[in-house]
Design an enzyme around this catalytic site. Structure first.
Site, PDB file in Angstrom:
ATOM      1  N   TYR A 161       4.032  -0.022  -4.303  1.00 30.14           N
ATOM      2  CA  TYR A 161       3.713  -1.120  -5.205  1.00 30.14           C
ATOM      3  C   TYR A 161       4.970  -1.622  -5.911  1.00 30.14           C
ATOM      4  CZ  TYR A 161      -1.023   0.801  -4.686  1.00 30.14           C
ATOM      5  OH  TYR A 161      -2.214   1.270  -4.182  1.00 30.14           O
ATOM      6  N   LYS A 169     -11.816  -6.949 -12.750  1.00 28.87           N
ATOM      7  CA  LYS A 169     -12.526  -6.462 -13.924  1.00 28.87           C
ATOM      8  C   LYS A 169     -12.988  -5.025 -13.670  1.00 28.87           C
ATOM      9  CE  LYS A 169     -16.395  -6.298 -11.764  1.00 28.87           C
ATOM     10  NZ  LYS A 169     -17.027  -4.962 -11.572  1.00 28.87           N
ATOM     11  N   HIS A 191      -5.551  -0.107 -13.910  1.00 27.37           N
ATOM     12  CA  HIS A 191      -5.354  -1.524 -14.186  1.00 27.37           C
ATOM     13  C   HIS A 191      -4.289  -1.788 -15.239  1.00 27.37           C
ATOM     14  CE1 HIS A 191      -9.510  -2.963 -12.513  1.00 27.37           C
ATOM     15  NE2 HIS A 191      -8.697  -2.513 -11.580  1.00 27.37           N
ATOM     16  N   ARG A 208     -17.040   4.116  -7.910  1.00 29.88           N
ATOM     17  CA  ARG A 208     -17.991   3.800  -8.971  1.00 29.88           C
ATOM     18  C   ARG A 208     -18.710   5.037  -9.478  1.00 29.88           C
ATOM     19  NH1 ARG A 208     -17.525  -0.086  -5.372  1.00 29.88           N
ATOM     20  NH2 ARG A 208     -17.400  -2.279  -6.026  1.00 29.88           N
ATOM     21  N   SER A 263       0.854  -1.177   0.000  1.00 35.81           N
ATOM     22  CA  SER A 263       0.000   0.000   0.000  1.00 35.81           C
ATOM     23  C   SER A 263       0.889   1.226   0.000  1.00 35.81           C
ATOM     24  CB  SER A 263      -0.908   0.020   1.237  1.00 35.81           C
ATOM     25  OG  SER A 263      -1.625   1.242   1.314  1.00 35.81           O
ATOM     26  N   ARG A 264       0.407   2.304  -0.604  1.00 37.42           N
ATOM     27  CA  ARG A 264       1.163   3.558  -0.543  1.00 37.42           C
ATOM     28  C   ARG A 264       1.190   4.107   0.881  1.00 37.42           C
ATOM     29  NH1 ARG A 264      -1.606   4.456  -5.807  1.00 37.42           N
ATOM     30  NH2 ARG A 264      -0.015   4.360  -7.439  1.00 37.42           N
ATOM     31  N   ASP A 272     -18.649  -1.371 -14.315  1.00 35.55           N
ATOM     32  CA  ASP A 272     -18.777  -2.081 -13.044  1.00 35.55           C
ATOM     33  C   ASP A 272     -19.623  -3.339 -13.163  1.00 35.55           C
ATOM     34  OD1 ASP A 272     -18.427  -2.513 -10.283  1.00 35.55           O
ATOM     35  OD2 ASP A 272     -20.318  -1.505  -9.835  1.00 35.55           O
ATOM     36  N   LEU A 303      -6.973  -2.384  -7.776  1.00 40.68           N
ATOM     37  CA  LEU A 303      -6.917  -0.927  -7.869  1.00 40.68           C
ATOM     38  C   LEU A 303      -8.109  -0.377  -8.659  1.00 40.68           C
ATOM     39  CD1 LEU A 303      -3.128  -0.604  -8.790  1.00 40.68           C
ATOM     40  CD2 LEU A 303      -4.169   0.104  -6.620  1.00 40.68           C
TER      41      LEU A 303
END
Length: 328
Positions: free
Chosen positions: A56, A95, A77, A163, A34-35, A175, A72
């Protein structure tokens, strides 16, 4: 045991995929990145994961992992899948793989030059309910398939949710629109030729919040609607001249009802129910991916299939801007 590194502490990883990996027979979570290192450490403590990374790239450079799971935001992606492949890691990416089919070509190139497995995480293609639908169609249980009908809806107007953020790849089609398309393609082995569609967008967020779609597959049609601002519902129906198959909770059975399907004959004089108790499709997904990554023969979602699925989503967006048919 395939050793997974988890790229971020995103909710879907925390709640669904990481527990599935930890329960699987042939893979394990070896590291979390994680950042924000404190978030990685907190998640690692929760799941008894031995290693954490504060970036990462640092995890990708490590020899402590063999594969990467990427949950992510969609907009990241392609970038991180290619970086992971170039680091010699197998990749299971959430996805949709991309927001444009043409972008996946670079991922295919990364897969081929690095000789790694890259797969889009469509858990439904590993679910026994969908394998049963496929076998019933192949056996001719409903005769000639003429129409597939589907719906996938939920309600979410949280402005902070990815989303509802177009810059992160938000929207209903990326989504959930991908589910009626991937499952129809999976069970029939057919690809769409052309599509008609209408799409509404949220005036505040700018994301697509409702789409009604008609896709021509040549031998049959697929019609479905999806929405991120309607009461929750899921259904898929495969209608033939000798009967029909209704998948009751086709995508998220744990939240929408039992994972089951009903096969009904032509005149409704006979029906069969098939129920799948605790199918655990995420566990099946990571186990299949791990077998394929370690050289066993296993059916997984290929990048070529991902391209074809995204081509249909791309065509739906184009069709929504015009009247009439749009070629896929």
């Amino acid at each position: 045991m395939l050793r997974f590194g988890i790229l971020s502490t995103a909710k879907i990883g925390r709640e669904l995929v990481v527990p599935a990996i930890q329960d699987a027979e042939n893979c394990v979570v070896a590291a979390i990145a994680s950042r924000d290192l404190s978030k990685a450490r907190a998640m690692a403590e929760r799941f008894s994961v031995p290693h954490t990374f504060g970036s990462y790239q640092e995890m990708l450079a490590s020899d402590l992992i063999d594969a990467v799971y990427i949950p992510l935001p969609t907009s990241q992606h392609i970038e991180w899948t290619i970086k992971a492949a170039d680091a010699g890691k197998h990749v299971l990416c959430e996805k949709p793989m991309s927001l444009k089919a043409s972008e996946i070509d670079a991922v295919i190139a990364a897969r081929d030059r690095n000789k790694v497995l890259i797969s889009e995480a469509f858990m439904v293609t590993y679910s026994p309910v969908w394998h049963k639908v496929r076998s019933l169609l192949q056996e001719g249980a409903i005769g000639r398939l003429r129409h597939v009908q589907g719906a996938f809806t939920y309600y979410n107007r949280d402005a902070t949710n990815m989303r509802n953020k177009p810059e992160l790849g938000g929207g209903g089609l990326p989504d959930i629109g991908v589910y009626p398309t991937i499952t129809t393609r999976f069970v029939t082995g057919k690809e769409p030729i052309r599509v008609q569609a209408s799409t509404d967008r949220d005036p505040e967020f700018g994301t697509d919040i409702y789409s009604s779609v008609r896709a021509d597959f040549g031998d049959f049609e697929l019609s479905f609607y999806i929405s991120t601002q309607l009461a929750a519902r899921q259904v898929m129906v495969f209608h033939g001249d000798k009967g029909f198959i209704e998948v009751k909770s086709p995508f998220n059975a744990d939240r929408y009802g039992a994972e089951e399907l009903e096969l009904t004959n032509q005149n409704h004089s006979q029906s069969q129910h098939f129920r799948f108790q605790d199918a655990r499709q995420y566990k099946l997904e990571v186990e299949a991916f791990s077998r394929a990554a370690t050289g066993e023969t296993e059916e997984v979602v290929t990048l070529e299939s991902s391209v074809n699925n995204q081509k249909l989503i791309d065509a739906i967006y184009r069709a929504s801007e015009k009247d009439g048919w749009e070629p896929v």
